[in-house]
Motif scaffolding. Structure first.
Motif, PDB file in Angstrom:
ATOM      1  N   PRO A  48       0.806  -1.230   0.000  1.00 30.40           N
ATOM      2  CA  PRO A  48       0.000   0.000   0.000  1.00 30.40           C
ATOM      3  C   PRO A  48       0.836   1.276   0.000  1.00 30.40           C
ATOM      4  CG  PRO A  48      -0.965  -1.612   1.466  1.00 30.40           C
ATOM      5  CD  PRO A  48       0.328  -2.192   1.007  1.00 30.40           C
ATOM      6  N   ALA A  49       1.990   1.256   0.654  1.00 31.82           N
ATOM      7  CA  ALA A  49       2.818   2.463   0.715  1.00 31.82           C
ATOM      8  C   ALA A  49       3.353   2.858  -0.664  1.00 31.82           C
ATOM      9  CB  ALA A  49       3.981   2.262   1.678  1.00 31.82           C
ATOM     10  N   ARG A  50       3.429   1.917  -1.573  1.00 35.23           N
ATOM     11  CA  ARG A  50       3.956   2.198  -2.920  1.00 35.23           C
ATOM     12  C   ARG A  50       2.848   2.430  -3.934  1.00 35.23           C
ATOM     13  NH1 ARG A  50       7.427  -2.798  -4.449  1.00 35.23           N
ATOM     14  NH2 ARG A  50       7.408  -1.681  -6.429  1.00 35.23           N
ATOM     15  N   PHE A  51       1.596   2.201  -3.542  1.00 38.09           N
ATOM     16  CA  PHE A  51       0.502   2.184  -4.515  1.00 38.09           C
ATOM     17  C   PHE A  51       0.322   3.526  -5.213  1.00 38.09           C
ATOM     18  CE2 PHE A  51      -3.917   3.148  -5.512  1.00 38.09           C
ATOM     19  CZ  PHE A  51      -4.205   2.155  -6.428  1.00 38.09           C
ATOM     20  N   THR A  52       0.188   4.603  -4.450  1.00 35.72           N
ATOM     21  CA  THR A  52      -0.174   5.898  -5.032  1.00 35.72           C
ATOM     22  C   THR A  52       0.839   6.360  -6.075  1.00 35.72           C
ATOM     23  OG1 THR A  52      -1.333   6.511  -2.989  1.00 35.72           O
ATOM     24  CG2 THR A  52      -0.736   8.286  -4.508  1.00 35.72           C
TER      25      THR A  52
END
Length: 283
Positions: A20-24
């Motif tokens: 999730p931390a890399r998603f955006t």
């Protein structure tokens, strides 16, 4: 399904398997590279919850798909099973769901995002929903979840909102299995249950070992506490005896000083007496 829709689903599946931390950042980069309607669709993809991401990892791992197929095969066989066998299969399903949730937690930890107890519970509820409901299974197996799914709160709108991209229809029920397929399904079920049972046994052994270590530590702490209490009692006694001894020393010092004064006075008296005697003799 249009080519853009298929490409959007493909991009969503790839992006939603990222931590999730890399998603955006990855989504924005992918959207800019794609451009056009596809890029706009990618830019609108929502960041998954941690539980949804962990389930997507489980889909990529392949074990959830096998579990869903197994559940369908067992469902087909239920009509021929007695109550005791159905109860056993129910226990096996719960053990399988728990084992899959632990596998998802392991995959998430390996990816650098350990799951909390609350998130692991949400993962287990989502896996259970996929195993028991064909419509949920079709959505979950896309690997495009953005939110966890709970059968207790399930409705059509919630199911559509839980997946990015297109919403698949429920997969058709499998054809009745032949004897070989049934045996394979049974063996797969038994293998999954054995793995779950081994995991449970390992956990129970670890708990027993931890309990033993805790009991040993508590016993040692109790012994040390008793020793500390004994040493403190000895210290109090020693301090009392030291105070008493200091009092005795003070008394003896006073007696010694008094004796020294008396001896000095006696010596002076003797000197005066001797002087008087000598003076009388001279006269």
């Amino acid at each position: 399904m249009s080519d853009d829709a298929a490409r959007l689903d493909e991009a969503a599946a790839e992006l939603l398997a990222l931590p999730p931390a890399r998603f955006t950042a990855a989504r924005n980069e992918r959207a800019a590279a794609a451009g056009g309607a596809l890029g706009r669709g990618i830019a609108k993809l929502r960041k998954p919850t941690v539980a949804a991401w962990a389930v997507n990892l489980l889909v990529v791992d392949g074990q959830l798909g096998e579990a869903v197929e197994l559940s369908r095969a067992l469902h087909e066989a239920q009509d021929d099973l007695d109550a005791a066998e159905l109860a056993r299969l129910g226990r096996q399903r719960r053990q399988l769901v728990a084992a899959l949730a632990r596998r998802a937690a392991d995959l998430a930890a390996e990816a650098g995002t350990p799951l909390s107890a609350a998130v692991t519970d949400a993962v287990e509820k989502t896996v259970n929903a996929a195993v028991v409901d064909a419509t949920v299974a079709a959505v979950v197996l896309t690997g495009r979840l953005v939110a966890a799914i709970d059968l207790a709160d399930l409705d059509a709108s919630a199911l559509g909102a839980a997946v990015a991209g297109s919403v698949p229809a429920a997969a058709p029920a499998p054809a009745p299995p032949d004897d070989l397929a049934a045996r394979r399904a049974r063996k797969a079920a038994e293998r999954a249950v054995r793995e779950a049972e081994r995991a449970q046994a390992d956990a129970e052994r670890e708990k027993a070992a931890a309990d033993k270590r805790l009991a040993t530590a508590r016993e040692r702490a109790d012994r040390l506490r008793e020793r500390v209490d004994g040493l403190r009692a000895d210290l109090r006694r020693a301090e009392a005896e030291a105070t008493e001894a200091e009092g005795t020393v003070a008394e003896h010092e006073k007696t010694q000083r008094d004796a020294a004064v008396a001896a000095r006075d006696a010596a002076r008296a003797r000197e005066r007496a001797e002087a008087a005697r000598d003076a009388g003799a001279d006269a």
